[in-house]
Design a protein around this motif. Sequence first.
Motif, PDB file in Angstrom:
ATOM      1  N   LYS A   1     -16.850   9.338  -8.656  1.00  0.00           N
ATOM      2  CA  LYS A   1     -15.621   9.993  -8.220  1.00  0.00           C
ATOM      3  C   LYS A   1     -14.478   9.005  -7.982  1.00  0.00           C
ATOM      4  O   LYS A   1     -13.358   9.415  -7.711  1.00  0.00           O
ATOM      5  CB  LYS A   1     -15.877  10.795  -6.937  1.00  0.00           C
ATOM      6  CG  LYS A   1     -16.920  11.889  -7.115  1.00  0.00           C
ATOM      7  CD  LYS A   1     -17.103  12.669  -5.834  1.00  0.00           C
ATOM      8  CE  LYS A   1     -18.213  13.697  -6.001  1.00  0.00           C
ATOM      9  NZ  LYS A   1     -17.889  14.702  -7.010  1.00  0.00           N
TER      10      LYS A   1
ATOM     11  N   TYR B   1      -5.880   9.765  -1.538  1.00  0.00           N
ATOM     12  CA  TYR B   1      -7.142  10.374  -1.156  1.00  0.00           C
ATOM     13  C   TYR B   1      -8.187   9.294  -0.885  1.00  0.00           C
ATOM     14  O   TYR B   1      -8.475   8.470  -1.759  1.00  0.00           O
ATOM     15  CB  TYR B   1      -7.621  11.320  -2.259  1.00  0.00           C
ATOM     16  CG  TYR B   1      -6.655  12.448  -2.504  1.00  0.00           C
ATOM     17  CD1 TYR B   1      -6.534  13.491  -1.589  1.00  0.00           C
ATOM     18  CD2 TYR B   1      -5.835  12.461  -3.629  1.00  0.00           C
ATOM     19  CE1 TYR B   1      -5.641  14.527  -1.791  1.00  0.00           C
ATOM     20  CE2 TYR B   1      -4.933  13.493  -3.836  1.00  0.00           C
ATOM     21  CZ  TYR B   1      -4.837  14.521  -2.929  1.00  0.00           C
ATOM     22  OH  TYR B   1      -3.949  15.543  -3.127  1.00  0.00           O
TER      23      TYR B   1
ATOM     24  N   SER C   1     -12.009   8.011   1.263  1.00  0.00           N
ATOM     25  CA  SER C   1     -13.332   8.450   1.701  1.00  0.00           C
ATOM     26  C   SER C   1     -14.020   7.302   2.408  1.00  0.00           C
ATOM     27  O   SER C   1     -13.813   6.133   2.084  1.00  0.00           O
ATOM     28  CB  SER C   1     -14.170   8.913   0.508  1.00  0.00           C
ATOM     29  OG  SER C   1     -15.435   9.394   0.932  1.00  0.00           O
TER      30      SER C   1
ATOM     31  N   THR D   1      -9.689   1.558  -0.417  1.00  0.00           N
ATOM     32  CA  THR D   1      -8.607   2.015  -1.290  1.00  0.00           C
ATOM     33  C   THR D   1      -7.499   0.967  -1.310  1.00  0.00           C
ATOM     34  O   THR D   1      -7.013   0.545  -0.257  1.00  0.00           O
ATOM     35  CB  THR D   1      -8.033   3.357  -0.814  1.00  0.00           C
ATOM     36  OG1 THR D   1      -9.062   4.347  -0.874  1.00  0.00           O
ATOM     37  CG2 THR D   1      -6.870   3.797  -1.691  1.00  0.00           C
TER      38      THR D   1
ATOM     39  N   LYS E   1     -10.544  13.251   0.482  1.00  0.00           N
ATOM     40  CA  LYS E   1     -10.542  13.343  -0.976  1.00  0.00           C
ATOM     41  C   LYS E   1     -10.017  14.675  -1.489  1.00  0.00           C
ATOM     42  O   LYS E   1     -10.168  15.718  -0.862  1.00  0.00           O
ATOM     43  CB  LYS E   1     -11.953  13.116  -1.517  1.00  0.00           C
ATOM     44  CG  LYS E   1     -12.946  14.174  -1.053  1.00  0.00           C
ATOM     45  CD  LYS E   1     -14.308  13.883  -1.602  1.00  0.00           C
ATOM     46  CE  LYS E   1     -15.276  14.973  -1.160  1.00  0.00           C
ATOM     47  NZ  LYS E   1     -16.605  14.761  -1.680  1.00  0.00           N
TER      48      LYS E   1
ATOM     49  N   TRP F   1     -11.611  13.818  -6.306  1.00  0.00           N
ATOM     50  CA  TRP F   1     -11.619  12.395  -6.623  1.00  0.00           C
ATOM     51  C   TRP F   1     -11.287  11.587  -5.377  1.00  0.00           C
ATOM     52  O   TRP F   1     -10.750  12.085  -4.393  1.00  0.00           O
ATOM     53  CB  TRP F   1     -10.646  12.091  -7.760  1.00  0.00           C
ATOM     54  CG  TRP F   1      -9.197  11.997  -7.378  1.00  0.00           C
ATOM     55  CD1 TRP F   1      -8.591  11.000  -6.660  1.00  0.00           C
ATOM     56  CD2 TRP F   1      -8.159  12.936  -7.686  1.00  0.00           C
ATOM     57  NE1 TRP F   1      -7.253  11.240  -6.511  1.00  0.00           N
ATOM     58  CE2 TRP F   1      -6.958  12.446  -7.131  1.00  0.00           C
ATOM     59  CE3 TRP F   1      -8.128  14.146  -8.381  1.00  0.00           C
ATOM     60  CZ2 TRP F   1      -5.756  13.116  -7.240  1.00  0.00           C
ATOM     61  CZ3 TRP F   1      -6.924  14.814  -8.487  1.00  0.00           C
ATOM     62  CH2 TRP F   1      -5.761  14.289  -7.919  1.00  0.00           C
ATOM     63  N   ILE F   2     -11.601  10.312  -5.435  1.00  0.00           N
ATOM     64  CA  ILE F   2     -11.309   9.366  -4.360  1.00  0.00           C
ATOM     65  C   ILE F   2     -10.498   8.239  -4.970  1.00  0.00           C
ATOM     66  O   ILE F   2     -10.875   7.686  -6.013  1.00  0.00           O
ATOM     67  CB  ILE F   2     -12.609   8.812  -3.742  1.00  0.00           C
ATOM     68  CG1 ILE F   2     -13.456   9.951  -3.165  1.00  0.00           C
ATOM     69  CG2 ILE F   2     -12.296   7.788  -2.656  1.00  0.00           C
ATOM     70  CD1 ILE F   2     -14.885   9.540  -2.884  1.00  0.00           C
TER      71      ILE F   2
END
Length: 310
Positions: free
Chosen positions: A28, A48, A50, A55, A120, A127-128
């Motif tokens: 993902k 997005y 998680s 990120t 997400k 998606w992430i």
Amino acid sequence: MRALPLLRYGLLLVLLASPSLARDVSDKLTIRTLKVSAHPAQEASSIYVSWQVVTALRFEAEVDPTRTKFLGWEGRFEAPLIGGKKVILEPLRELDSGEALPLLVTLVDGTEFTFLVKTKSQESWGWIDYQVNVFKDPDSYNAVLSSLYDSLGRERKLSEENERFKKEENSVDHAYATLLANGQVKKTPFRRAKFWRSKNEDMDMVVEVFSGPEKAAAVIHLTNTYYGQPWRFDGAYLTRDFSSDTARPFALRLERSVLVSGQSGRIAVVVDKSAFEDKGGQLADLALQIFRDDGLLQVLVAMDHTLLRQ
């Protein structure tokens, strides 16, 4: 949703949601291009994130740490890492569906970008963002090149999915899984070997495990009794242990992937004998793991190799 049932032949345990049960999210993780307009009325772009995923936001110019602010991150994220052309975010937990944390990034040239950091996306199974390449000039060479790479990546994934769907259309196991998901057990060669029922304040669950000729199957019946957000299917994995590198192939069919409060649905899985065989040809027991959309384990079902009939 809190309580997670662990189902083993004759044994029923209720587990609390645990980070150790988090799923493999590598399929993902997304690298995408984000072209942000300089217009002052431009809405904040969504990022997005998680838990257990770092990120990275990449910009065309150096970021000014003194004028970059991430509001409300304490207790939810590690301290943001800001340096060079990057801002790095690392969640300490999964964000709730309603949480949206403002992030203001200012470059050394004074350009400002505003984002909302959320859990997400619910699109495309959620998606992430693993890496987001941010551009203010959509026609710049780097922005166009980054968009091209995005398009090629999406095209490759679609091609792989189409190829998988073609194979599934002619698969006997997927045909059996479809019948099981539709409640048509009598039209299959399977005989029920085990049956469990479990109930808590969030979900009513019934698990049936079937024996078949050189195949095994399981049907998970779920009824959402939670009066909050819908339950969403996130993924299913069949492994010899809890590591992703022992994952085995299987056929999967869902009656529905989203259950609103009071709604029921079936998840059907068919496993061929070859999935139970190790490298030496010996048969080994497997574990079927069903995950919900917050990344935590909903049901774990033991798939014993003795289910295989000759």
